[in-house]
Design a protein around this motif. Structure first.
Motif, PDB file in Angstrom:
ATOM      1  N   ASP A 177       0.838  -1.208   0.000  1.00 21.67           N
ATOM      2  CA  ASP A 177       0.000   0.000   0.000  1.00 21.67           C
ATOM      3  C   ASP A 177       0.867   1.250   0.000  1.00 21.67           C
ATOM      4  OD1 ASP A 177      -2.240  -1.608   0.124  1.00 21.67           O
ATOM      5  OD2 ASP A 177      -2.456  -1.428   2.299  1.00 21.67           O
ATOM      6  N   LEU A 178       1.958   1.189   0.785  1.00 29.43           N
ATOM      7  CA  LEU A 178       2.821   2.356   0.962  1.00 29.43           C
ATOM      8  C   LEU A 178       4.265   1.891   1.103  1.00 29.43           C
ATOM      9  CD1 LEU A 178       3.129   5.446   1.590  1.00 29.43           C
ATOM     10  CD2 LEU A 178       2.695   4.870   3.988  1.00 29.43           C
ATOM     11  N   GLY A 190      -2.084  -1.385   7.292  1.00 33.74           N
ATOM     12  CA  GLY A 190      -1.742  -0.807   8.587  1.00 33.74           C
ATOM     13  C   GLY A 190      -0.626  -1.511   9.320  1.00 33.74           C
ATOM     14  N   LYS A 193       1.699   3.567  -3.437  1.00 34.74           N
ATOM     15  CA  LYS A 193       2.135   4.930  -3.160  1.00 34.74           C
ATOM     16  C   LYS A 193       3.563   4.847  -2.636  1.00 34.74           C
ATOM     17  CE  LYS A 193       1.113   9.094  -0.481  1.00 34.74           C
ATOM     18  NZ  LYS A 193       0.204   9.741   0.511  1.00 34.74           N
ATOM     19  N   PRO A 241      -6.873   9.158  17.000  1.00 30.38           N
ATOM     20  CA  PRO A 241      -5.961   8.288  16.248  1.00 30.38           C
ATOM     21  C   PRO A 241      -4.642   8.022  16.974  1.00 30.38           C
ATOM     22  CG  PRO A 241      -5.834  10.512  15.378  1.00 30.38           C
ATOM     23  CD  PRO A 241      -6.898  10.536  16.445  1.00 30.38           C
ATOM     24  N   TYR A 273       2.736   8.738  11.194  1.00 28.39           N
ATOM     25  CA  TYR A 273       1.809   7.780  10.587  1.00 28.39           C
ATOM     26  C   TYR A 273       1.232   6.859  11.652  1.00 28.39           C
ATOM     27  CZ  TYR A 273       3.627   9.131   6.011  1.00 28.39           C
ATOM     28  OH  TYR A 273       3.984   9.834   4.880  1.00 28.39           O
ATOM     29  N   LYS A 274      -0.089   6.760  11.685  1.00 35.80           N
ATOM     30  CA  LYS A 274      -0.777   5.815  12.576  1.00 35.80           C
ATOM     31  C   LYS A 274      -1.403   4.729  11.713  1.00 35.80           C
ATOM     32  CE  LYS A 274      -2.646   4.137  16.307  1.00 35.80           C
ATOM     33  NZ  LYS A 274      -2.543   2.760  15.802  1.00 35.80           N
ATOM     34  N   ASP A 275      -0.989   3.483  11.937  1.00 34.09           N
ATOM     35  CA  ASP A 275      -1.463   2.364  11.129  1.00 34.09           C
ATOM     36  C   ASP A 275      -1.270   2.648   9.632  1.00 34.09           C
ATOM     37  OD1 ASP A 275      -2.307   0.983  13.430  1.00 34.09           O
ATOM     38  OD2 ASP A 275      -4.225   2.027  13.411  1.00 34.09           O
ATOM     39  N   GLY A 276      -0.143   3.282   9.312  1.00 36.00           N
ATOM     40  CA  GLY A 276       0.185   3.563   7.926  1.00 36.00           C
ATOM     41  C   GLY A 276      -0.521   4.759   7.326  1.00 36.00           C
ATOM     42  N   LYS A 277      -1.311   5.493   8.119  1.00 34.35           N
ATOM     43  CA  LYS A 277      -2.029   6.670   7.622  1.00 34.35           C
ATOM     44  C   LYS A 277      -1.422   7.933   8.222  1.00 34.35           C
ATOM     45  CE  LYS A 277      -6.397   4.186   6.983  1.00 34.35           C
ATOM     46  NZ  LYS A 277      -7.826   4.080   7.367  1.00 34.35           N
ATOM     47  N   LEU A 278      -1.211   8.932   7.396  1.00 39.23           N
ATOM     48  CA  LEU A 278      -0.617  10.187   7.834  1.00 39.23           C
ATOM     49  C   LEU A 278      -1.594  10.936   8.734  1.00 39.23           C
ATOM     50  CD1 LEU A 278       1.886  12.068   7.449  1.00 39.23           C
ATOM     51  CD2 LEU A 278       0.591  13.178   5.609  1.00 39.23           C
ATOM     52  N   VAL A 279      -1.179  11.209   9.989  1.00 38.95           N
ATOM     53  CA  VAL A 279      -2.056  11.914  10.932  1.00 38.95           C
ATOM     54  C   VAL A 279      -1.476  13.252  11.375  1.00 38.95           C
ATOM     55  CG1 VAL A 279      -3.210   9.845  11.805  1.00 38.95           C
ATOM     56  CG2 VAL A 279      -1.087  10.613  12.891  1.00 38.95           C
TER      57      VAL A 279
END
Length: 570
Positions: free
Chosen positions: A17-18, A43, A55, A124, A338-344
């Protein structure tokens, strides 16, 4: 959740995913840097190697670190909402906290704890809430709630908790008192946090028989080495008042470093803004000579292992993709979170929104200050010649018990000549007549009064002053505000900050809270107080588990001898 479906990604047969490219991966196991791609899917960290992703992010030589863990803190000390706190610390790299809500629990019991659970779980981060062990902190104080073993058992049946909060009543543990051992037995299968200032030898042995795993009250290298030798994890604390990193660093070596981790305990708004959170401790450790990756190790995998947080604290296959992008190991600026692979968070700014304002506001939390009608006389020192006084120690929350003999023809207004102020605690939950009165040396107030609804841990109203009129006005203003910090002088309210959430927390942004506290501190400085943290120092004068003598709404308490003592000796 099974990782079976991302096996093709790990094997390089499918795109991740990333993928982070051209980054310096921090290997906290070997304390080394790995120059490979880091892949994330679902994640989870898939691994490092030569990967391609749906990505891809070119880090251009920046570092990738596991996100930081705060092993022990009290959210209430930030004096802002949990949402506001999260918006500050997440961009600074803290994605896991272990919070002990014993401040709000002493005010509102189960209602306060469950309120925090609802708030914290909507953000998050990895939110781990403890069940407080000290509500009240001892049977000798009077707060707004009681959480006995039966209530704790009910709470853990109905909600998800991480463990038992710091066991502050170490004397109760050592002497085998039923009320505390019943709680320990209920929570024996959970992580149990400690609070063991100056405990050594046989007393420490007895304390550890209770299954207590860690301590954040260690202040010397010698004390730390003994605790580690007995299998205890040492949380190196850098709070707003108590800062132990520099004194504990000499105890940390290659053989025992895995037993040390970082915690903030109590950090005030101004320090969060001006210094930071766990990132500040890491930077300070590096500045004091610790290897940068070792410092990050204490903030990540050491904390995760001590707390039993599997799949956190490292960049390794199967671990949560909670990670930081850091510019370099000198400035340690957190560029991305990044939290669980998501930018926060990015460049110090949070990138998440919440809807917490719609939550119910329980009466027990938002209307918690109820005092008896006051008269000036309750703050007047009784007649006598010799008095017990609490004497502050520089940069510490411990006090010494001393005796003060009044000179001939002494007037109460003359106490300030000897750097002595009056101090009182007014019960604020049941409108009782419980008002404890004492004398304190070393605070430095030369005029007026300071009152606060933050008074660890029962959080009755604590007030310090030079005269009865200003003390009375300050306490009454606290009730009108439903909690806060108030400064009075010459019969008038000079300034205040409102803390309407349990008398502990503001509803305003942290920048405004910090500015108001800064203004209040400036005012008390002008009234003679030179302490670095006057309001937090005052708050700890009501905590009857910190030696040697403290003040409660029931009077002066001799901590060493576990008994109340009179103000007047003769």
């Amino acid at each position: 959740m099974s990782n079976k479906n991302i096996l093709p990604v790990a094997l390089g047969k499918e795109k991740a995913d990333l993928v982070f490219k051209n980054g310096k991966i921090m290997d906290v196991f070997n304390e080394e840097i790995i120059l490979k791609d880091l892949a994330v899917s679902k994640g989870v960290i898939v691994g490092f190697g030569n990967y391609s992703g749906k990505k891809e992010i070119d880090l251009k030589g920046q570092y990738i670190s596991p996100a930081f863990i705060d092993a022990h803190l009290h959210l209430e000390s930030a004096m802002v909402s949990i949402e506001e706190f999260a918006k500050v610390v997440i961009p600074l790299g803290t994605l896991t906290i272990v919070a002990d809500p014993h401040e709000i629990a002493n005010v509102a019991g189960e209602t306060g704890i469950e309120y925090f659970l609802k708030l914290g779980n909507k953000l998050p981060w990895n939110f781990n809430l403890m069940v407080p062990s000290c509500v009240p902190v001892t049977p000798f104080d009077a707060g707004g709630a009681i959480l006995d073993a039966e209530k704790i058992k009910q709470l853990i049946t109905e909600n998800t908790f991480f463990g038992l909060g710091e066991v502050m009543d170490y004397k109760g543990v050592i002497s085998g008192r039923k009320y505390i051992w019943d709680k320990l037995e209920v929570m024996k299968d959970y992580f149990i946090d400690g609070h063991a200032p100056n405990l050594t030898g046989e007393a420490l042995n007895a304390y550890l028989l209770a299954g207590i795993k860690a301590d954040h009250e260690t202040t010397t290298s010698h004390e730390a080495l003994e605790k580690v030798s007995k299998g205890m994890f040492v949380m190196v604390r850098e709070g707003s008042v108590t800062r132990d990193l520099e004194s504990l660093l000499p105890a940390i070596n290659d053989k025992n470093a895995s037993y040390f981790l970082f915690a903030t305990d109590d950090r005030h708004p101004e320090d969060l803004i001006n210094e930071g959170h766990i990132n500040f401790i890491v930077k300070k450790a590096i500045k004091l000579g610790m290897n940068p990756i070792k410092a990050i190790k204490l903030a990540t995998i050491n904390a995760a292992r001590a707390l039993g947080l599997n799949k956190l604290g490292a960049l390794a296959p199967g671990y949560k993709a909670d990670l930081l992008v850091i510019d370099d190991l000198k400035d340690l600026n957190i560029k991305q979170v990044y939290k669980d692979g998501k930018l926060v968070a990015k460049n110090g700014q949070f990138l998440f929104e919440t809807q917490l304002d719609s939550l119910e506001k329980p009466e027990k939390i938002f209307h918690s200050v109820n005092i008896v009608q006051l008269k000036e006389e309750v703050f007047k020192i009784p007649k006598g010649k010799k008095f017990r006084i609490m004497t502050l120690q520089k940069d510490k929350i411990v006090t010494k018990m001393e005796v003060f003999t009044l000179p001939d023809d002494f007037e109460e207004s003359e106490f300030t000549r000897y750097n002595i102020n009056k101090i009182a605690v007014v019960e604020r939950f049941k409108r009782s007549n419980n008002i404890g009165l004492g004398l304190i040396k070393g605070f430095g107030l030369k005029s007026g009064a300071i009152a606060s609804s933050i008074a660890h841990d029962s959080h009755n109203i604590i007030v310090l002053g030079t005269n009865s009129i200003d003390m009375k006005i300050a306490v009454e203003k606290i009730e009108a505000l439903q909690g806060g910090i108030v400064v009075t002088n010459n019969g008038k309210v000079i300034d205040f900050i409102a803390l309407p959430v349990a008398g502990l927390i503001s509803t305003e942004p942290i920048s405004i809270v910090s500015e108001k506290l800064r203004n209040l501190k400036s005012i008390v400085n002008s009234l003679g107080v030179e302490l670095a943290s006057p309001f937090m120092t005052l708050a700890f004068m009501g905590l009857p588990v910190i030696p040697e003598i403290k003040i409660t709404c029931r009077g002066l308490y001799d901590v060493d001898n576990n008994c109340f003592v009179s103000l007047v000796l003769e």
